[in-house]
Motif scaffolding. Structure first.
Motif, PDB file in Angstrom:
ATOM      1  N   MET A 180       0.829  -1.209   0.000  1.00 57.87           N
ATOM      2  CA  MET A 180       0.000   0.000   0.000  1.00 57.87           C
ATOM      3  C   MET A 180       0.861   1.255   0.000  1.00 57.87           C
ATOM      4  O   MET A 180       0.423   2.321  -0.372  1.00 57.87           O
ATOM      5  N   GLU A 181       2.144   1.111   0.419  1.00 52.28           N
ATOM      6  CA  GLU A 181       3.000   2.280   0.473  1.00 52.28           C
ATOM      7  C   GLU A 181       3.397   2.773  -0.922  1.00 52.28           C
ATOM      8  O   GLU A 181       3.795   3.905  -1.096  1.00 52.28           O
ATOM      9  N   ARG A 182       3.320   1.848  -1.924  1.00 51.39           N
ATOM     10  CA  ARG A 182       3.657   2.262  -3.273  1.00 51.39           C
ATOM     11  C   ARG A 182       2.644   3.288  -3.773  1.00 51.39           C
ATOM     12  O   ARG A 182       1.553   3.420  -3.256  1.00 51.39           O
ATOM     13  N   HIS A 183       3.020   3.962  -4.841  1.00 49.55           N
ATOM     14  CA  HIS A 183       2.115   4.943  -5.443  1.00 49.55           C
ATOM     15  C   HIS A 183       0.913   4.216  -6.045  1.00 49.55           C
ATOM     16  O   HIS A 183       1.065   3.231  -6.760  1.00 49.55           O
ATOM     17  N   LEU A 184      -0.273   4.683  -5.754  1.00 51.96           N
ATOM     18  CA  LEU A 184      -1.496   4.093  -6.278  1.00 51.96           C
ATOM     19  C   LEU A 184      -1.977   4.889  -7.481  1.00 51.96           C
ATOM     20  O   LEU A 184      -1.857   6.105  -7.516  1.00 51.96           O
ATOM     21  N   ASP A 185      -2.532   4.198  -8.437  1.00 46.45           N
ATOM     22  CA  ASP A 185      -3.115   4.897  -9.575  1.00 46.45           C
ATOM     23  C   ASP A 185      -4.542   5.340  -9.240  1.00 46.45           C
ATOM     24  O   ASP A 185      -4.832   6.526  -9.157  1.00 46.45           O
ATOM     25  N   SER A 186      -5.437   4.377  -9.003  1.00 43.60           N
ATOM     26  CA  SER A 186      -6.836   4.695  -8.712  1.00 43.60           C
ATOM     27  C   SER A 186      -7.268   3.951  -7.458  1.00 43.60           C
ATOM     28  O   SER A 186      -7.024   2.747  -7.326  1.00 43.60           O
ATOM     29  N   CYS A 187      -7.933   4.659  -6.558  1.00 45.96           N
ATOM     30  CA  CYS A 187      -8.339   4.062  -5.286  1.00 45.96           C
ATOM     31  C   CYS A 187      -9.748   4.530  -4.929  1.00 45.96           C
ATOM     32  O   CYS A 187     -10.096   5.696  -5.143  1.00 45.96           O
ATOM     33  N   ALA A 188     -10.553   3.616  -4.406  1.00 42.57           N
ATOM     34  CA  ALA A 188     -11.889   3.943  -3.921  1.00 42.57           C
ATOM     35  C   ALA A 188     -11.960   3.642  -2.429  1.00 42.57           C
ATOM     36  O   ALA A 188     -11.542   2.569  -1.991  1.00 42.57           O
ATOM     37  N   VAL A 189     -12.475   4.577  -1.668  1.00 42.09           N
ATOM     38  CA  VAL A 189     -12.612   4.424  -0.215  1.00 42.09           C
ATOM     39  C   VAL A 189     -14.087   4.559   0.123  1.00 42.09           C
ATOM     40  O   VAL A 189     -14.727   5.570  -0.210  1.00 42.09           O
ATOM     41  N   THR A 190     -14.630   3.542   0.788  1.00 39.56           N
ATOM     42  CA  THR A 190     -16.039   3.541   1.160  1.00 39.56           C
ATOM     43  C   THR A 190     -16.165   2.944   2.555  1.00 39.56           C
ATOM     44  O   THR A 190     -15.336   2.107   2.938  1.00 39.56           O
ATOM     45  N   PRO A 191     -17.142   3.348   3.359  1.00 35.02           N
ATOM     46  CA  PRO A 191     -17.193   2.874   4.743  1.00 35.02           C
ATOM     47  C   PRO A 191     -17.728   1.462   4.919  1.00 35.02           C
ATOM     48  O   PRO A 191     -17.664   0.909   6.006  1.00 35.02           O
ATOM     49  N   TYR A 192     -18.271   0.856   3.850  1.00 30.42           N
ATOM     50  CA  TYR A 192     -18.906  -0.451   3.978  1.00 30.42           C
ATOM     51  C   TYR A 192     -18.389  -1.401   2.897  1.00 30.42           C
ATOM     52  O   TYR A 192     -17.672  -1.001   1.976  1.00 30.42           O
ATOM     53  N   GLY A 193     -18.836  -2.637   2.983  1.00 32.79           N
ATOM     54  CA  GLY A 193     -18.523  -3.612   1.959  1.00 32.79           C
ATOM     55  C   GLY A 193     -19.608  -3.667   0.896  1.00 32.79           C
ATOM     56  O   GLY A 193     -20.582  -2.914   0.926  1.00 32.79           O
ATOM     57  N   ARG A 194     -19.442  -4.592  -0.039  1.00 33.75           N
ATOM     58  CA  ARG A 194     -20.394  -4.736  -1.139  1.00 33.75           C
ATOM     59  C   ARG A 194     -21.794  -5.082  -0.641  1.00 33.75           C
ATOM     60  O   ARG A 194     -22.788  -4.797  -1.304  1.00 33.75           O
ATOM     61  N   GLY A 195     -21.902  -5.700   0.524  1.00 32.70           N
ATOM     62  CA  GLY A 195     -23.210  -6.088   1.033  1.00 32.70           C
ATOM     63  C   GLY A 195     -24.070  -4.915   1.475  1.00 32.70           C
ATOM     64  O   GLY A 195     -25.281  -5.072   1.652  1.00 32.70           O
ATOM     65  N   ALA A 196     -23.472  -3.750   1.674  1.00 38.64           N
ATOM     66  CA  ALA A 196     -24.239  -2.560   2.066  1.00 38.64           C
ATOM     67  C   ALA A 196     -24.771  -1.871   0.817  1.00 38.64           C
ATOM     68  O   ALA A 196     -24.044  -1.657  -0.152  1.00 38.64           O
ATOM     69  N   GLY A 197     -26.068  -1.510   0.860  1.00 39.58           N
ATOM     70  CA  GLY A 197     -26.699  -0.946  -0.325  1.00 39.58           C
ATOM     71  C   GLY A 197     -25.993   0.270  -0.876  1.00 39.58           C
ATOM     72  O   GLY A 197     -25.749   0.377  -2.077  1.00 39.58           O
ATOM     73  N   SER A 198     -25.635   1.207  -0.009  1.00 46.74           N
ATOM     74  CA  SER A 198     -25.041   2.454  -0.473  1.00 46.74           C
ATOM     75  C   SER A 198     -23.713   2.208  -1.190  1.00 46.74           C
ATOM     76  O   SER A 198     -23.476   2.708  -2.294  1.00 46.74           O
ATOM     77  N   SER A 199     -22.818   1.432  -0.573  1.00 47.62           N
ATOM     78  CA  SER A 199     -21.519   1.172  -1.189  1.00 47.62           C
ATOM     79  C   SER A 199     -21.663   0.347  -2.458  1.00 47.62           C
ATOM     80  O   SER A 199     -20.966   0.580  -3.448  1.00 47.62           O
TER      81      SER A 199
END
Length: 378
Positions: free
Chosen positions: A1-20
């Motif tokens: 994770m310390e390497r440079h990231l190209d594209s990243c998504a941060v969300t508070p829940y997993g796929r099972g949560a409707g909003s995320s």
């Protein structure tokens, strides 16, 4: 994770949560760009009682956010909030660490002041939503109510509804009423309390017609006297897909509050995707959806009773016409396929089938009028 990231998504829940699932994972499933995704603990919600049961995982989730910030992603998508423990520091740090950062929200978080418990008061969503809007390079709002607020604090706000894939829902094929008739609702335990707003109309309709209430969500009783005619179905991806077709009428009451005003009409879109006629409070974006679908928009208790009885008394052909029309509109105007180019442009991703635009070219704005100015999420 310390390497440079190209594209990243941060969300508070997993796929099972409707909003995320609706605002992040479904989009990422449809693009070619690889995203590193952080779903915090990957739970379906961030209730304090659930978080406290996973202290090692909680510590790892917080450390992971720091690693993402240090990796300085080229592109960052932050949905809702980075951490339920944050009071804005993670949101600010993540958004300012990225070369290009997009903040996405689909609820009136700016008016969520933390009522309902010590943990929520410690880290209310309102403050971190304001900070996230301030420090993002672009803001994506789920409807016009949210966008209008965000536009007071940011010059670059794009409206993108929470879409549905009608092919993921079992289409309703029979519009003859069940015996007894089936009123239906889908949603989270937190939102289930909205049914108490129409307890009297539901009770009256049950008294007159014998109609029962099918709830797709939690199996824990919470609705007092209504429980005498409630049938509960646990939520899972399969029941979400199939349950609406087994209902006769969908329900979406909303409280007349600032938070209710900012809610997205996602339940209405789910009913429409299955071809299920429904009644809903005409608050916020619901009003536009109801108008487009030709469905009743009850405001008072008497309105709700009359609307539900009218739908139940209507012919099967009338209910079928309403349901099929709503399904057609949902598939045409509120589908992922329809909105994918807009979403990709908002994140400055290559347009499906095209090369990427130069950095700094803003996503095209939708006009003030039209279906995108008023739609969706739960």
């Amino acid at each position: 994770m310390e390497r440079h990231l190209d594209s990243c998504a941060v969300t508070p829940y997993g796929r099972g949560a409707g909003s995320s699932r609706v605002r992040v994972f479904e989009w990422l499933d449809r693009i070619d760009t690889d995203f590193t995704v952080s779903g915090y603990l990957s739970l379906t919600d961030a209730a304090a009682s659930r978080l406290l049961r996973h202290p090692p995982a909680l510590a790892r989730a917080e450390l992971r956010l720091g690693a993402i910030a240090r990796a300085r992603p080229r592109r960052l998508l932050l949905h809702r909030e980075a951490s339920p423990l944050s009071r804005g520091w993670w949101e600010r740090r993540l958004l300012t660490s990225a070369e290009f950062a997009v903040y996405d929200f689909d609820d009136a978080l700016q008016w969520d002041l933390g009522e309902g418990g010590l943990a929520r008061r410690f880290a209310p969503k309102a403050g971190k939503a304001r900070l996230a809007v301030r420090y993002a390079d672009r803001v994506v709002a789920g409807n016009a109510v949210l966008a209008d607020w965000a536009a007071q604090h940011h010059h670059d706000v794009v409206v993108i509804p929470s879409c549905v894939a009608v092919e993921d829902y079992t289409p309703k094929t029979s519009y003859a009423l069940h015996d007894p008739p089936r009123l239906g609702w889908m949603g989270s335990p937190h939102n289930e309390a909205s049914l108490r707003l129409i307890a009297a109309p539901l009770t009256e309709v049950h008294r007159r017609t014998g109609a029962r209430l099918t709830l797709v969500g939690t199996t824990a009783p919470s609705l007092g006297g209504l429980e005498s005619f409630v049938d509960r179905v646990p939520w899972n991806p399969d029941t979400q897909r199939t349950a609406p077709a087994a209902m006769d009428i969908g329900l979406m009451p909303l409280p007349t509050t600032a938070y209710g005003l900012g809610k997205c009409g996602y339940k209405l879109l789910q009913y429409a995707a299955a071809g299920l006629p429904a009644a809903a409070s005409p608050l916020g974006v619901n009003g536009e959806l109801l108008s487009r679908f030709g469905l009743p928009a009850p405001r008072t208790q008497d309105d709700w009773t009359s609307a539900l009885l009218a739908l139940l008394d209507a012919s099967a052909a009338t209910r079928e016409q309403l349901g099929r029309s709503a399904r057609e509109i949902a598939g045409r105007d509120y589908s992922y396929d329809t909105w994918l180019p807009r979403w990709a442009a908002a994140l400055e991703l290559p347009e499906p089938g095209a090369r990427s635009a130069p950095r700094g070219v803003p996503a095209e704005r939708r006009p003030a009028a039209g279906p995108d100015r008023g739609v969706p999420c739960t």
